[in-house]
Write a protein that holds these residues in place. Structure first.
Motif, mmCIF file in Angstrom:
data_model
loop_
_atom_site.group_PDB
_atom_site.id
_atom_site.type_symbol
_atom_site.label_atom_id
_atom_site.label_comp_id
_atom_site.label_asym_id
_atom_site.label_seq_id
_atom_site.Cartn_x
_atom_site.Cartn_y
_atom_site.Cartn_z
ATOM 1 N N ILE A 236 0.840 -1.265 0.023
ATOM 2 C CA ILE A 236 -0.111 0.072 -0.202
ATOM 3 C C ILE A 236 0.909 1.250 0.050
ATOM 4 O O ILE A 236 2.243 1.247 0.158
ATOM 5 N N PRO A 237 0.422 2.338 -0.324
ATOM 6 C CA PRO A 237 1.088 3.717 -0.234
ATOM 7 C C PRO A 237 2.010 3.534 1.105
ATOM 8 O O PRO A 237 1.494 3.263 2.060
ATOM 9 N N PRO A 238 3.098 4.393 1.345
ATOM 10 C CA PRO A 238 3.850 4.513 2.170
ATOM 11 C C PRO A 238 3.311 5.568 3.517
ATOM 12 O O PRO A 238 4.091 5.741 4.347
ATOM 13 N N ASP A 239 2.111 6.169 3.056
ATOM 14 C CA ASP A 239 1.740 7.182 4.155
ATOM 15 C C ASP A 239 0.906 6.732 5.351
ATOM 16 O O ASP A 239 0.559 7.643 6.241
ATOM 17 N N GLN A 241 1.022 3.691 8.309
ATOM 18 C CA GLN A 241 1.685 2.509 8.731
ATOM 19 C C GLN A 241 0.531 1.382 9.350
ATOM 20 O O GLN A 241 0.709 0.267 9.521
ATOM 21 N N LYS A 242 -0.160 2.214 9.935
ATOM 22 C CA LYS A 242 -1.423 1.552 10.796
ATOM 23 C C LYS A 242 -2.365 0.585 9.407
ATOM 24 O O LYS A 242 -2.358 -0.796 9.846
ATOM 25 N N GLU A 243 -2.498 0.969 8.471
ATOM 26 C CA GLU A 243 -3.062 0.303 7.328
ATOM 27 C C GLU A 243 -2.214 -0.819 6.816
ATOM 28 O O GLU A 243 -2.535 -1.912 6.562
ATOM 29 N N MET A 244 -0.785 -0.516 6.938
ATOM 30 C CA MET A 244 0.391 -1.403 6.446
ATOM 31 C C MET A 244 0.193 -2.694 7.335
ATOM 32 O O MET A 244 0.450 -3.776 6.997
ATOM 33 N N GLY A 245 -0.013 -2.454 8.693
ATOM 34 C CA GLY A 245 -0.101 -3.201 9.950
ATOM 35 C C GLY A 245 -1.277 -4.251 9.352
ATOM 36 O O GLY A 245 -1.045 -5.468 9.850
ATOM 37 N N LYS A 246 -2.226 -3.883 8.935
ATOM 38 C CA LYS A 246 -3.378 -4.646 8.492
ATOM 39 C C LYS A 246 -3.276 -5.929 7.637
ATOM 40 O O LYS A 246 -3.459 -6.882 7.645
ATOM 41 N N LEU A 268 10.204 4.062 12.903
ATOM 42 C CA LEU A 268 9.509 3.685 14.262
ATOM 43 C C LEU A 268 8.099 3.349 14.131
ATOM 44 O O LEU A 268 7.881 2.378 14.758
ATOM 45 N N ARG A 269 7.380 4.015 13.254
ATOM 46 C CA ARG A 269 6.102 3.753 13.172
ATOM 47 C C ARG A 269 5.750 2.332 12.569
ATOM 48 O O ARG A 269 4.735 1.710 12.733
ATOM 49 N N VAL A 270 6.760 1.904 11.282
ATOM 50 C CA VAL A 270 6.556 0.874 10.907
ATOM 51 C C VAL A 270 6.822 -0.358 12.060
ATOM 52 O O VAL A 270 5.757 -1.238 11.997
ATOM 53 N N LEU A 271 7.692 -0.278 12.820
ATOM 54 C CA LEU A 271 8.111 -1.170 14.098
ATOM 55 C C LEU A 271 6.765 -1.167 15.022
ATOM 56 O O LEU A 271 6.636 -2.406 15.352
ATOM 57 N N GLU A 272 6.347 0.163 15.304
ATOM 58 C CA GLU A 272 5.308 0.026 16.387
ATOM 59 C C GLU A 272 4.025 -0.628 15.861
ATOM 60 O O GLU A 272 3.348 -1.082 16.545
ATOM 61 N N GLU A 273 3.648 -0.352 14.563
ATOM 62 C CA GLU A 273 2.444 -0.839 14.137
ATOM 63 C C GLU A 273 2.617 -2.405 13.604
ATOM 64 O O GLU A 273 1.600 -2.722 13.190
#
Length: 396
Positions: A236-239, A241-246, A268-273
């Motif tokens: 998904i687009p890179p903006d 990270q919560k959606e990427m976590g899904k 950090l947001r990538v890792l946290e999510e």
């Protein structure tokens, strides 16, 4: 030792042009004659404008500074102009400056950069390549899964143990979206024929460029899981990270992401999510080598691996090699085929590649030097950007 000047090189990448239309290299020059090499990755401006930006930033924040003071220089540039946030334009310029400082430091100490960032962990670095077209191809290898499977077998014969491909269709400024049934069918057929062609000799790396919504990415992933890809890249687009976590939680395929992100704060947001199992920082955008090392260390604490991104020139490639060599959680490094062709010609000595693996250099600094004669003989004369997206919505 102080930095006194900067040179910039806007270099056209001749056919076949793998790695982008052009490269923007810089050289920082010290008052005792040491030169440090860097590369800016993919800014959304003409490269001649980027070169002027580099000169302005260096003259404003870097000239007169000691190249060893990398953290101090980094903060001055990052916060300069009241920005103080992950701006991709300034971070691309800062990345080139930062890796050039490390090149100077390594040369002054007569050590490869990896020896100064924890030392050598890996004796050789596993690498992968995109599946590329060749002269004489009767069909488009990017759209023909039969030809792609044949090409993958050729790469395995060279020594590669992983290949990447992106059959999901165009990426546009209007993404994410649901892929069409044709795109879904083509994507599944690519995975099926490639897996049949390579068996267990190679990993399949399914590349996308943010084309989908989270729901669309999970829909695609369900079709691909039975072929066991090593990763699903930036689905998904890179903006968000919560959606990427899904997506990451909705599939057994590891998600890889990060080529369009910059700085430790975005990662950090990538890792946290829990949004990715594999981080793909590009050292020509993320903030340079030390920033990449900090991100790799954060990822290590989450049991997340790194696979440095490369779709640009060999100076970013050389910086990637330095980071990968000293990072315990390194997984695999992107290569432009086997580093032959222009990626070798633009250097006085190319990156060493043997049987699918990159051999870390023992030369000081980044371990590579720009061939200025080749750089000056290949100016970029076009008006297109290094990379771009389709500016009309995809038809489903």
């Amino acid at each position: 030792m102080k930095i006194k000047d900067v040179k910039t090189f806007v270099v056209g990448n001749p056919p076949p042009g793998f790695g982008g239309r052009y490269f923007v290299f810089i050289k920082l020059i010290t008052d005792n004659g040491i030169e440090g090499l860097g590369e800016v990755y993919n800014l959304p401006f003409h490269p001649d404008v980027v070169a002027q930006m580099v000169k302005d930033v260096v003259e404003r924040y870097v000239v007169g500074k000691e190249p060893f003071d990398i953290e101090k220089i980094w903060r001055s540039v990052y916060g300069g102009g009241f920005i103080h946030r992950p701006d991709t334009t300034m971070m691309g310029i800062l990345s080139a400056i930062e890796m050039a400082c490390w090149d100077i430091v390594g040369k002054d100490l007569n050590k490869p950069v990896y020896k100064l960032l924890g030392g050598q962990v890996h004796e050789a670095l596993r690498s992968y390549t995109y599946i590329y077209p060749k002269p004489g191809d009767k069909t488009d290898v990017y759209a023909d899964p039969v030809l792609a499977a044949e090409r993958a077998q050729e790469y395995i014969a060279m020594g590669f143990t992983a290949v990447k491909f992106d059959p999901a269709g165009p990426y546009t400024v209007y993404d994410g979206r649901q892929l069409s049934l044709t795109e879904l069918d083509r994507s599944e057929r690519f995975c099926k024929l490639l897996r049949e062609a390579v068996g267990s000799k190679a990993d399949l790396l399914f590349g996308t460029h943010g084309q989908m919504t989270a729901a669309g990415a999970i829909r695609l992933a369900k079709r691909l899981e039975k072929y066991d890809p090593l990763w699903l890249e930036e689905p998904i687009p890179p903006d968000n990270q919560k959606e990427m976590g899904k997506v990451a939680r909705g599939t057994s395929i590891p998600v890889a992401a990060g080529e369009r992100l910059t700085t430790k704060w975005e990662f950090l947001r990538v890792l946290e999510e829990g949004a990715a199992a594999i981080l793909q920082m590009n050292l020509g955008r993320v903030g340079g080598i030390l920033e990449g090392k900090k991100i790799a260390s954060m990822a290590e604490a989450y049991h997340v691996q790194i696979a440095p991104h490369l779709y640009c020139g060999p100076v970013v490639g050389a910086a990637n090699v330095q980071l990968a060599t000293c990072s315990p959680n390194f997984l695999i490094q992107e290569s432009i085929l086997d580093w032959k062709g222009f990626h070798s010609e633009i250097l006085t000595k190319g990156i060493e590649w043997q049987d699918g693996y990159i051999i870390p250099p023992t030369a000081p600094g980044l371990g590579v030097e720009l061939n200025e004669a080749v750089a000056l003989a290949n100016p970029y004369v076009g008006n297109a950007l290094h990379l771009d997206m389709t500016h009309t919505p995809a038809r489903v």
